[in-house]
Design an enzyme around this catalytic site. Structure first.
Site, PDB file in Angstrom:
ATOM      1  N   HIS A  16       0.834  -1.191   0.000  1.00 38.42           N
ATOM      2  CA  HIS A  16       0.000   0.000   0.000  1.00 38.42           C
ATOM      3  C   HIS A  16       0.875   1.249   0.000  1.00 38.42           C
ATOM      4  O   HIS A  16       1.984   1.227   0.543  1.00 38.42           O
ATOM      5  CB  HIS A  16      -0.921  -0.001   1.227  1.00 38.42           C
ATOM      6  CG  HIS A  16      -1.821  -1.186   1.249  1.00 38.42           C
ATOM      7  ND1 HIS A  16      -3.029  -1.205   0.587  1.00 38.42           N
ATOM      8  CD2 HIS A  16      -1.684  -2.410   1.803  1.00 38.42           C
ATOM      9  CE1 HIS A  16      -3.591  -2.386   0.744  1.00 38.42           C
ATOM     10  NE2 HIS A  16      -2.792  -3.140   1.482  1.00 38.42           N
ATOM     11  N   GLY A  74       7.848 -22.708   9.953  1.00 43.61           N
ATOM     12  CA  GLY A  74       6.447 -22.421  10.228  1.00 43.61           C
ATOM     13  C   GLY A  74       6.217 -21.031  10.792  1.00 43.61           C
ATOM     14  O   GLY A  74       6.998 -20.533  11.600  1.00 43.61           O
TER      15      GLY A  74
END
Length: 183
Positions: free
Chosen positions: A115, A142
């Site tokens: 953004h 993970g």
């Protein structure tokens, strides 16, 4: 000639995700994800066929364990023998490339969506994407998060839970928030 919002998105330019064509693409991706995520009991070859319906490229032996989530799917390229464990998220407004033999742990998130930093531009609803590229034989632990524009070199290791904010050189091991070289 005026470019469509989808053309702008794919080029990494400012675009508006609320565009009708992009909304239709996301709806198609959601319908595909429902099918893919419900197919967890199917053999790997049949799940790979489902991946090939949606992704830009899927190498032989590539496996994604459902559930899996993405924005569009058509910007994802998986090499041969790639493995994504349960609950991975790929925000693929531009290309995400995962090299041969790369292993991605559960709950890893890969973001290409970004953004504007300028608040007025951001208020307009505009966004853009920066590609993410993972080399061959990378291991991502993970819960790691890879931010937009990241390139990870061949044979690199990313520690579990790391937030990768910059490129990772080939053969490097990084961990932490933000991820830093460890030795």
């Amino acid at each position: 000639m005026c470019r469509s919002e989808k053309q702008k998105m794919l080029a990494g330019e400012l675009y508006h995700a609320g565009d009708a064509e992009l909304q239709a693409d996301q709806a198609a991706a959601k319908a595909w994800m429902a099918r893919f995520n419900a197919a967890s009991t199917l053999p790997a070859a049949e799940r790979r066929a489902l991946l090939r319906e949606r992704f830009a490229a899927v190498g032989d032996g590539a496996v994604i364990r459902p559930p899996f989530h993405c924005d569009y799917g058509y910007n994802i390229r998986l090499g041969a023998d790639v493995f994504l464990n349960y609950n991975c998220v790929i925000l693929d407004v531009v290309e995400v490339t995962v090299g041969d033999g790369t292993q991605i742990g559960p709950a890893v998130q890969i973001y290409t969506a970004d953004h504007p930093r300028d608040p007025q531009q951001r208020r307009s609803g505009a966004e853009f994407g920066r590609p993410v590229r993972l080399g061959r034989n990378v291991w991502v632990g993970g819960g790691a998060i890879l931010l937009p524009g990241i390139t990870v070199g061949d044979d690199a290791l990313i520690g579990a839970g790391s937030i990768v904010t910059r490129d990772v050189p080939a053969g490097a091991t990084v961990a932490g928030n933000p991820a830093r070289m460890i030795g």
